[in-house]
Design an enzyme around this catalytic site. Sequence first.
Site, short mmCIF file in Angstrom:
data_model
loop_
_atom_site.label_atom_id
_atom_site.label_comp_id
_atom_site.label_asym_id
_atom_site.label_seq_id
_atom_site.Cartn_x
_atom_site.Cartn_y
_atom_site.Cartn_z
N SER A 106 -10.54 -0.22 -3.32
CA SER A 106 -9.47 -0.36 -2.34
C SER A 106 -10.05 -0.21 -0.94
O SER A 106 -11.08 0.46 -0.75
CB SER A 106 -8.42 0.73 -2.58
OG SER A 106 -7.52 0.84 -1.49
N TYR A 110 -6.23 9.47 -2.71
CA TYR A 110 -6.52 8.24 -3.45
C TYR A 110 -7.78 7.57 -2.88
O TYR A 110 -8.65 7.12 -3.64
CB TYR A 110 -5.33 7.29 -3.34
CG TYR A 110 -5.54 5.93 -3.98
CD1 TYR A 110 -5.42 5.77 -5.35
CD2 TYR A 110 -5.84 4.82 -3.20
CE1 TYR A 110 -5.60 4.52 -5.94
CE2 TYR A 110 -6.03 3.58 -3.77
CZ TYR A 110 -5.91 3.43 -5.15
OH TYR A 110 -6.10 2.20 -5.72
#
Length: 224
Positions: A133, A146
């Site tokens: 990501s 995250y």
Amino acid sequence: MTQRTALITGASRGLGLALAQELARDGWRLVLDARGADALETAAAELGAEAIAGDVASAGHRAELAAAVAGGLDLLVNNAGTLGTVPLPALADQPVDDLADAFATNVLAPLALVQAVLPALRTRSGAVLNITSDAAGAAYPGWGGYGATKAALDQLSAVLAVEEPGLRVWWADPGEMNTAMLRAAGEDADAAPSPGHAAAALLRLVAGRLPSGRYSAADLRARP
């Protein structure tokens, strides 16, 4: 020719399912993983794939997956992941136990699965596609936990690429997608592209057997 085999985690919906659909159209043998057995069985039946439901954070489940591809593996896609705490908290409020669970799913489980299937990957000079990501490198408020898991996955991927030169190792950012995970993060998922859009771009890595490294779906789409 031997039929190519792919193992995809988190394959019952979203990007994992979209990647499975693309590979199925190209004649791959598919072994699919997800925690939700019903949705996984439905997807596998539609694609003619093998479904093995379970949690990739479980050693016993990873052993089942490895046994299913022991004859040889061309592609491992580590796609299964978790946001961790939702709504996404500031780091000042991040529950450490939740973050430990996120690291177990997003970092330790992919590494352990790579370790379990390395013999099968080496047999076919296969490839590992780890889904990362942009939160791994960008400082988005609320995304610290995250993002830290994805930064760790990026580093593991980079070292694996150096240690296993006979394989291809890609860590790839699909970009924003219209998924349940993006909605859970509180983002406007309806405005994002479909997972299929990202899947088609990411599979250019497989089709071209591009060099190991970090990629984004946006950059892959821009390639001639």
